[in-house]
Design a protein around this motif. Structure first.
Motif, short mmCIF file in Angstrom:
data_model
loop_
_atom_site.label_atom_id
_atom_site.label_comp_id
_atom_site.label_asym_id
_atom_site.label_seq_id
_atom_site.Cartn_x
_atom_site.Cartn_y
_atom_site.Cartn_z
N SER A 222 -10.23 -3.70 -0.30
CA SER A 222 -9.41 -4.53 -1.19
C SER A 222 -8.09 -4.29 -1.63
O SER A 222 -7.02 -4.88 -1.41
N SER A 223 -7.98 -2.85 -2.16
CA SER A 223 -6.67 -2.61 -2.60
C SER A 223 -5.66 -2.25 -1.03
O SER A 223 -4.61 -2.62 -1.45
N GLN B 230 0.70 1.83 -6.77
CA GLN B 230 -0.20 1.24 -5.88
C GLN B 230 -1.41 2.11 -5.21
O GLN B 230 -2.34 1.86 -5.17
N VAL C 126 -4.52 2.50 -7.61
CA VAL C 126 -5.23 1.52 -7.70
C VAL C 126 -6.29 1.63 -6.69
O VAL C 126 -7.44 1.60 -6.79
N SER C 127 -5.87 2.22 -5.36
CA SER C 127 -6.89 2.54 -4.35
C SER C 127 -7.58 3.74 -4.68
O SER C 127 -8.94 3.96 -4.34
#
Length: 368
Positions: free
Chosen positions: A255-256, A8, A11-12
């Motif tokens: 968004s992430s 996770q 992604v950011s």
């Protein structure tokens, strides 16, 4: 949380690394270019006053009579006159600038080693980096320069850096130019003043000469300021692209982080049951966003530095045929890094406000 869910976090992190590396690369390239231009201007503008005939510098000239009057002014200690024009070395390539300059030390910044002219060698010519790259000339090589309809041999004595003429320039001595072409006119002049003489007084004396009202007269500081202002206007779009890159990274982070926060609503509900307040959970999210941005900034700086070296030493040289020295804007990069980390923390906090606003009982209701 970051250590336990690296997928996770990646992604950011991807958006921040991509945007900040681009921003850092462009910032280093522009700063290096501007610093090199500034140093180049300091090297090519050593005199205290400059005059020229027109912007083009080739459609009007200073005749020998006016040249003699300028030399005779009581405020002037020394004058170097230049005659500029264009010549064609290769019909398939753009014309090259030819600068005939009064004898003396060439004031342009040299690149590499110079060639010591020997007895029997033809007259010396100093070429810019663009001429060296486009035509393959190096110090010690002989070349033919067309003057007055005839080609004359010259020997390349050195290569100098030039940011004013992208297609190249060649400097020769004005006496040699006059002897081979018969042209004794000039376009520009650099004036060194006598001790105690002021630039304003010399300017008034020049204006008072016959035809002096048509001359463009300026000091080195004024020319340098105008040149750097043109440079900044030319690269204003680059600064806008850097701002867009930051916004892209922040939008990607938002968004992430927003998606991750929505998936962690039950976690936040449990933390609320354990006694954490909404402000504490928001601070935790801000810390996570700041740490992500800090890691992204570190990686982005490393990648941006590598990209900037390619831009400076490869892309720029192949595209414009001039070199520049590396200059890292540490203050600018530090300020941008701090701003990005701060904005990332704020963005993560804002993105998590909706998820943390759900009541703790409702957040963990699905686990009952």
């Amino acid at each position: 949380q970051l250590r336990g869910a690296p997928g996770q976090a990646m992604v950011s992190l991807a958006a921040i690394v991509a945007s900040f590396s681009l921003m850092a690369a462009m910032a280093i390239m522009v700063a290096s270019f501007r610093s090199s231009v500034d140093e180049w201007l300091a090297a090519v503008l050593p005199a205290e006053l400059y005059l020229r005939t027109t912007h083009a510098g080739e459609t009007a000239w200073l005749d020998p009579a006016l040249e003699a009057r300028v030399r005779a002014l009581p405020q002037v200690e020394r004058v170097v006159f230049l005659r500029s024009g264009r010549i064609t070395l290769d019909p398939a390539r753009p014309a090259v600038s030819l600068i005939a300059r009064d004898a003396g030390r060439i004031l342009f910044p040299f690149v590499g080693e110079a060639y010591e002219r020997k007895d029997g060698d033809p007259p010396a010519a100093w070429i810019s980096e663009a001429v060296s790259d486009l035509y393959g000339f190096h110090p010690g090589d002989q070349t033919q320069i067309p003057l007055a309809g005839k080609s004359h041999p010259f020997i390349v004595s050195g290569i100098w850096r030039d940011y004013a003429r992208q297609h190249g320039a060649i400097v020769i001595e004005r006496a040699t130019y006059a002897a081979l072409s018969g042209d004794r006119r000039a376009n520009d002049a650099a004036l060194w003043l006598k001790p105690g003489a002021s630039a304003a007084g010399a300017t008034e004396a020049l204006r008072a000469l016959p035809g002096g009202g048509l001359l463009e007269i300026a000091g080195p500081g004024e020319i340098r300021k105008a040149s750097l202002a043109i440079f900044d206007r030319s690269f204003a779009v680059t600064y806008a692209l850097e701002a867009v890159a930051v916004l892209v990274g922040l939008f990607g982070l938002s968004s992430s982080v927003g998606a991750i926060v929505l998936a962690r609503r039950r976690e936040f509900g449990m933390l609320r049951h354990l006694g954490m307040t909404r402000a504490q959970i928001g601070a935790m999210l801000a810390a996570e966003g700041g740490l992500l941005a800090l890691l992204g900034v570190a990686v982005g700086l490393a990648l941006g530095g590598a990209i900037s070296l390619v831009l400076i030493h490869v892309v720029n040289r192949q595209s414009f045929n001039w070199s520049m020295d590396l200059h890292v804007p540490f203050e600018l990069l530090s300020g941008l890094s701090f701003a990005l980390v701060f904005l990332a923390a704020i963005t993560a906090w804002i993105s998590g406000r909706e998820a943390t606003g759900i009541g703790p009982v409702r957040a963990v209701k699905e686990d009952w």
